[in-house]
Design an enzyme around this catalytic site. Sequence first.
Site, PDB file in Angstrom:
ATOM      1  N   GLU A  45      11.303   2.745   1.310  1.00 21.71           N
ATOM      2  CA  GLU A  45      11.782   3.126  -0.021  1.00 21.71           C
ATOM      3  C   GLU A  45      13.302   3.238  -0.060  1.00 21.71           C
ATOM      4  OE1 GLU A  45      10.033   3.097  -2.582  1.00 21.71           O
ATOM      5  OE2 GLU A  45       7.957   3.489  -2.033  1.00 21.71           O
ATOM      6  N   ARG A  49      15.342   0.806  -2.589  1.00 21.24           N
ATOM      7  CA  ARG A  49      15.943   1.494  -3.733  1.00 21.24           C
ATOM      8  C   ARG A  49      17.435   1.757  -3.508  1.00 21.24           C
ATOM      9  NH1 ARG A  49      11.449   5.508  -6.453  1.00 21.24           N
ATOM     10  NH2 ARG A  49       9.598   4.666  -5.439  1.00 21.24           N
ATOM     11  N   ASP A 180       1.346  -5.824  -0.452  1.00 20.93           N
ATOM     12  CA  ASP A 180       1.970  -6.642  -1.492  1.00 20.93           C
ATOM     13  C   ASP A 180       3.275  -7.339  -1.120  1.00 20.93           C
ATOM     14  OD1 ASP A 180       3.193  -4.145  -1.384  1.00 20.93           O
ATOM     15  OD2 ASP A 180       2.917  -3.673  -3.502  1.00 20.93           O
ATOM     16  N   GLU A 318       5.233  -4.146 -12.235  1.00 18.93           N
ATOM     17  CA  GLU A 318       4.795  -5.435 -11.696  1.00 18.93           C
ATOM     18  C   GLU A 318       4.384  -6.446 -12.767  1.00 18.93           C
ATOM     19  OE1 GLU A 318       4.975  -2.437  -8.686  1.00 18.93           O
ATOM     20  OE2 GLU A 318       3.719  -2.456 -10.488  1.00 18.93           O
ATOM     21  N   THR A 403      12.529  -6.457  -3.943  1.00 17.86           N
ATOM     22  CA  THR A 403      11.278  -5.984  -4.532  1.00 17.86           C
ATOM     23  C   THR A 403      11.482  -4.804  -5.479  1.00 17.86           C
ATOM     24  OG1 THR A 403       8.942  -5.569  -3.989  1.00 17.86           O
ATOM     25  CG2 THR A 403      10.612  -4.283  -2.776  1.00 17.86           C
TER      26      THR A 403
END
Length: 424
Positions: A45, A49, A180, A318, A403
């Site tokens: 993360e 981010r 994913d 998404e 992503t």
Amino acid sequence: MGTTLVDSLSTLWMLGMKEEFWEARDWIRDNLDFDNVKGGVSVFETTIRNLGGLLSAYDLSGDKIFLEKADDLGTRLMRSFESRTGIPYGTTELFDGGRSYNTGWHPNEAVLSEIGTLQVEFRYLARVSGKSEYETHVMRALDEILKLDAKSGLYPTFIYNTKQELSFGNSDISIGAMGDSFYEYLLKVWLQGGKKEMKYRRMYDKSVSGILDKLIHMSRPNYLTYVAERKGDRVFHKMDHLSCFLGGNLALGAYTHPDGLDSIVAQRQLRTGKQLAYTCYQMYARSKSGLSPEYVRFDSAIDDFVKGNAPYYILRPETSETLFILYHLTKDPVYREWGWEIFQAIEEHCKTDAGYAAIRDVDTMKQDNRMESFFLAETLKYLYLLQDDNNEIDLLNTHVFNTEAHPLRLLGFAPDSPDSFITT
């Protein structure tokens, strides 16, 4: 860590909110100190981010403050690779002298999506900082995973990283949670490198063939295409909202296929991507609020799908991502129409005086007291870009999104590494 602020930087820039962008830059310059972050943070993360947000802000603005902070954060995150196998631990402590370890609920394993969703960020950081070790560590981890014998190119969600040798930690196959973005980055690493590292494209196409052959199903009575999950030999007819990234990813893979868009393989990927996009749109359209639950089950004898035991909507991006990519590539206005419906539902049910709230149940519309930073980083950005024809993003030639929807120029277009990080 200022995660919401950092995660919002590229959105501020792309929406033309330059005054707020520079105000955020000043806060980062004067206040952001990763040595003050106590306790462990998620390597995954924090990479997508925080590191992704800083790097994208640098790529967009050229301000070296962002690169200075990204380099500092990258150095601290590198500690997570100090495992026996070189496969990173899931948690690290950013303060000086901090340690790294796997997350408490899986102390002996790393998560597939977390291992394979670091490469775009650290390769870009290596390029603009001139420090090749960033790329070396993340690409070695990916290459070691790809050496494992995965049937049909489908990798289990857990990898043992505390033993002498790598091995699979379970037999669960997911294109949603914990799987994913591993598959997403196989394609994006190839694109980021200028389509030269063909082993990643070959592995991507092998994995996609496995997904299409083993996991794609159609519902009844209306024949909606969906992607299921597997646990060993058992198929679970459940689709996460997280899996809705796949429609756009398949389309991007089709348009960049080495054999050309008109090839049989590329056309199959594009067709399936469009079908998945429609299913994901239906996950919104069929709820009372016009918002999608966290996942749906395709095991109803009457309806195509029903919401599962997680009826909440946490502002996930998404589906908006897939709609943006498909419109960007095809210019079919239907994707704009679907995106506008989603935006209107968010405005009606999620907007508050202080921000946007998650929804506890998409049929009761009761708000929750939370807003993930990815709403500002991803959902709003994709919905805006979906309606905007005047941006400089070119997914086929010059840019790749990480992503977390932070745009970065491909390595061949990235700025040269500066002589120093001294700013004025």
